[in-house]
Design an enzyme around this catalytic site. Structure first.
Site, PDB file in Angstrom:
ATOM      1  N   LYS A   1      42.036 -92.397 -18.658  1.00 14.42           N
ATOM      2  CA  LYS A   1      40.796 -91.930 -18.978  1.00 14.42           C
ATOM      3  C   LYS A   1      41.063 -90.366 -19.551  1.00 14.42           C
ATOM      4  O   LYS A   1      41.994 -89.635 -19.023  1.00 14.42           O
ATOM      5  CB  LYS A   1      40.196 -91.496 -17.613  1.00 14.42           C
ATOM      6  CG  LYS A   1      38.810 -91.052 -17.835  1.00 14.42           C
ATOM      7  CD  LYS A   1      37.944 -91.230 -16.500  1.00 14.42           C
ATOM      8  CE  LYS A   1      36.405 -90.903 -16.740  1.00 14.42           C
ATOM      9  NZ  LYS A   1      35.628 -91.079 -15.350  1.00 14.42           N
TER      10      LYS A   1
ATOM     11  N   CYS B   1      34.421 -94.626 -18.894  1.00 15.31           N
ATOM     12  CA  CYS B   1      33.111 -94.050 -18.319  1.00 15.31           C
ATOM     13  C   CYS B   1      32.984 -92.472 -19.409  1.00 15.31           C
ATOM     14  O   CYS B   1      32.482 -92.522 -20.207  1.00 15.31           O
ATOM     15  CB  CYS B   1      33.245 -93.627 -17.099  1.00 15.31           C
ATOM     16  SG  CYS B   1      31.508 -93.300 -16.187  1.00 15.31           S
TER      17      CYS B   1
ATOM     18  N   GLU C   1      35.052 -99.524 -14.407  1.00 19.71           N
ATOM     19  CA  GLU C   1      36.011 -98.753 -14.109  1.00 19.71           C
ATOM     20  C   GLU C   1      36.371 -98.865 -12.571  1.00 19.71           C
ATOM     21  O   GLU C   1      35.675 -98.985 -11.766  1.00 19.71           O
ATOM     22  CB  GLU C   1      35.307 -97.060 -14.123  1.00 19.71           C
ATOM     23  CG  GLU C   1      36.168 -96.065 -13.715  1.00 19.71           C
ATOM     24  CD  GLU C   1      35.492 -94.737 -14.023  1.00 19.71           C
ATOM     25  OE1 GLU C   1      36.055 -93.627 -14.152  1.00 19.71           O
ATOM     26  OE2 GLU C   1      34.256 -94.673 -14.209  1.00 19.71           O
TER      27      GLU C   1
END
Length: 676
Positions: free
Chosen positions: A118, A174, A49
């Protein structure tokens, strides 16, 4: 042949050394690792990330100089990917509209195929994602213009390879993988088979085991491969630490993992089995039910098609990068072996105990030959009667020597019966066999040495006939001893023969597991010196039905000389029935597990010096035999007695895992093997 020719795809997780707020340096590190992984034949390379600037950059991510530098770094990575067949996913911050998004950028061969923002922003404890970034759901557009081209933008993208069947990648970032319903769950229902998670997760005590649990369980629930790649050395240690953890899991199993706390760059790689995932999804009809339940939601998933080209035809031709156990029915590792063997015993005991209770009987009749299978069944019976509080003398054990019974096996049978405290007897079946052979007009009774299948089956049939009548006479049930491997190969006498019993505790235990179970029992030290000595001898002896007298050279009848090595047949059986693999793929896997090449310690293969080694010709020879015998002996399995299913490798019971017509042809399997 390439691993890609057998339904595998090589995937890699790359953990570079990061320099905070230095996109140019990070691009250089990314390009170097990308080149190394691509040269290794990887189809997918996943980076951490925010890898182009560092996840722990904090407020600096809102600086124009950093954002401009990240765009320039991304451009250099895209340019460097020209000619690289792999799909590459890098982490970077991107401004879209008025918002800043934490993104995974999917690149291939000099082009950006899509950008995934994300979805869920961590904003608790040490995390402050919402301070900087907008969530995917807030994006004002489903495309973004980058370097003069409009590319898909969103968390609903699946990247599908046209020339590697079953290879469909979904990307999340994540925290997306830590929420109760990750975006990749929806993607897997929509057909994604490879789930990539770019992570910036810092390390704390206990997080290593939690990540493994998260990745393995997620891959199992989604029936997919899962790549998790976390940030490593170089991230800011102002208040946190970073371990560079990277994992590749597949359908609940860990394939490989990085070394934690490395101060240099790392690449991990493994070959995921797309055929296995396809087969599992095809079987799990409940998953298809969920697809139907969420059909409308899944219609919004977008698919981005691409082609690998050369990667599917010639690269990755070295040894397969995944563990291929030689004994797939037997767990590896001392701790697992102990737990599983104990569990197998408990399943067998529970099955027999429940059958005794259901019948209201308190006696069993069992034939004890002094060989592997009857020994295991006898030990299970002893354990069952001990747990039920019944006397061991209620186990009526009979050894029945025939025309070829050896002195050693007969002696071991008596030692086992005596030392275990069961009611042991000997019945010589030769007179009744001679009468049967005489009734048939068989030349053996005239003194001719004709040891044909009739000669063999008369003995097997007489033993079973005696056992059933003894059970009638004594008010008990006949306990079967034949194992899964014999049922698969048809190496059992049909009808009133060793194929039949009232209940069989070994019916889904393959021969290789029988051997490991007895070896495990010896190691437990639960038996007397006499019993242990007999068990040790049984393990060391040749596997033989002892139905034909020894030859002139004194060699006794060998089952494996006739039908082939059980260790190979059990390997074939597992992969054919458990996953439905093509014979050519099973042969490829067998070469990896049993061939002469050493794959190295990282894949936990036993030393090639510790076990047999088989060349390609031998593997294909016995695989052909297996296919013919397996398809030709279904009629015996259709009529098999009851018995408990033991492991996920399956049972051949027509009431359980395996339903097959008794008159199917083996031609399709033999033709496929021959075509390769």
């Amino acid at each position: 042949m390439s691993v890609y020719d057998h339904g595998f795809a090589r995937v890699a997780g790359a953990v570079p050394v990061v320099r905070i707020a230095d996109p140019r340096a990070n691009a250089e590190a990314t390009i170097e690792l990308m080149a190394d992984a691509a040269a290794d034949g990887s189809a997918l390379i996943v980076f951490p990330e925010m890898g182009l600037c560092g996840y722990s950059i904090d407020d600096l991510v809102q600086q124009d100089a950093v954002l401009d530098g990240c765009l320039q770094a991304l451009a250099s990575v895209v340019d460097a990917s020209a000619g690289c067949p792999a799909l590459v996913v890098v982490g970077a911050p991107l401004v879209v509209g008025d918002g800043l998004y934490n993104c995974g950028v999917v690149i291939r061969d000099g082009q950006i195929l899509g950008v995934v923002p994300k979805s869920y922003l961590a904003n608790y404890r040490e995390f402050y994602d919402k301070r900087y970034y907008s969530a995917a759901r807030d994006a004002p557009t489903d495309s973004v213009r980058l370097f003069g081209a409009d590319v898909p933008f969103g968390a609903d993208l699946i990247f599908v390879a046209d020339d590697v069947p079953g290879f469909a990648v979904h990307v999340e970032i994540c925290e997306d993988g830590w929420v109760p319903i990750p975006p990749s769950v929806w993607a897997s229902l929509a057909g994604a088979t490879v789930l990539a998670n770019l992570s910036g997760s810092p390390v704390t005590v206990g997080k290593e085991s939690y990540r493994k649990l998260l990745s393995t369980s997620h891959s199992a629930r989604c029936i997919a491969a899962h790549l998790y790649v976390a940030a490593g050395f170089g991230e800011s240690t102002t208040d946190l630490a970073w371990d560079g953890d990277a994992l590749i899991t597949e359908n609940g199993s860990l394939l490989t993992r990085s070394r934690q706390f490395e101060m240099g760059a790392q690449i991990i790689s493994a070959d995921i089995d797309l055929d296995r995932l396809r087969q599992e999804r095809m079987r799990m009809t409940s998953v298809r039910d969920q697809v139907g339940d969420h059909r409308e939601a899944l219609k919004g998933v977008r698919r981005v098609s691409f082609a690998f080209g050369d990667i599917a035809s010639g690269s990755a031709a070295d040894m397969l990068r995944r563990p291929i156990p030689r004994f797939p029915f037997v767990p590896s590792g001392t701790a697992d072996l102990d737990e599983r063997c104990r569990e197998v015993g408990n399943i067998q005991v529970q099955g027999l105990a429940a059958r005794l209770r259901a019948t209201g009987l308190e006696k069993i009749v069992i034939g004890v030959s002094g060989g592997l299978d009857s020994t295991l069944a006898l030990l299970v019976a002893v354990d069952t009667f001990d747990r039920l509080g019944l006397p061991r003398t209620n186990i009526l054990a009979y050894t029945m020597p025939g025309f070829a019974t050896g002195d050693a096996t007969l002696r071991r049978a008596h030692v086992l019966m005596d030392s275990l405290g069961v009611s042991g007897s000997e019945i010589d079946i030769r007179p009744s066999c001679e009468q049967m052979l005489a009734d048939l007009g068989h030349p053996f009774v005239k003194g001719e040495k004709v040891f044909d299948v009739t000669f063999e089956n008369v003995q097997a049939g007489e033993r079973t006939s005696h056992l059933f009548r003894l059970a009638n006479h004594n008010g008990g049930i006949v306990l079967g001893t034949g194992d899964l491997s014999e049922l698969a190969l048809g190496w059992c006498t049909y009808g009133v023969g060793d194929q039949m019993s009232h209940y069989n505790v070994n019916s889904s235990v393959p021969k290789t597991l029988v051997q490991h179970l007895i070896r495990w029992m010896i190691g437990n030290g639960d038996y007397s010196t006499e019993t242990t000595g007999a068990l040790t001898e049984i393990l060391a002896d040749v596997i033989s039905p002892e139905l034909v007298p020894p030859g002139e050279d004194g060699a006794i009848q060998s089952t494996e000389d006739a039908v082939g090595p059980y260790e190979l047949h059990d390997f074939f059986l597992y992969h054919l029935t458990r996953f439905g693999y093509r014979p050519s793929k099973i042969a490829f896997l067998a070469r990896q597990a049993w061939g002469s090449l050493d794959r190295g310690a990282q894949w936990d293969r036993e030393s090639v010096d510790a076990h047999n080694v088989y060349d390609d010709e031998t593997i294909e020879k016995w695989l052909s035999v297996f296919c013919k015998r397996f398809m030709g002996n279904q009629f015996k399995r259709t009529a098999m007695p009851n018995g408990p299913k033991i492991g996920s490798g399956g049972s051949l019971s027509p009431r359980g895992d395996w339903r097959s017509p008794s008159d199917a042809s083996a031609r399709a399997w033999l033709d496929e093997l021959g075509s390769r």
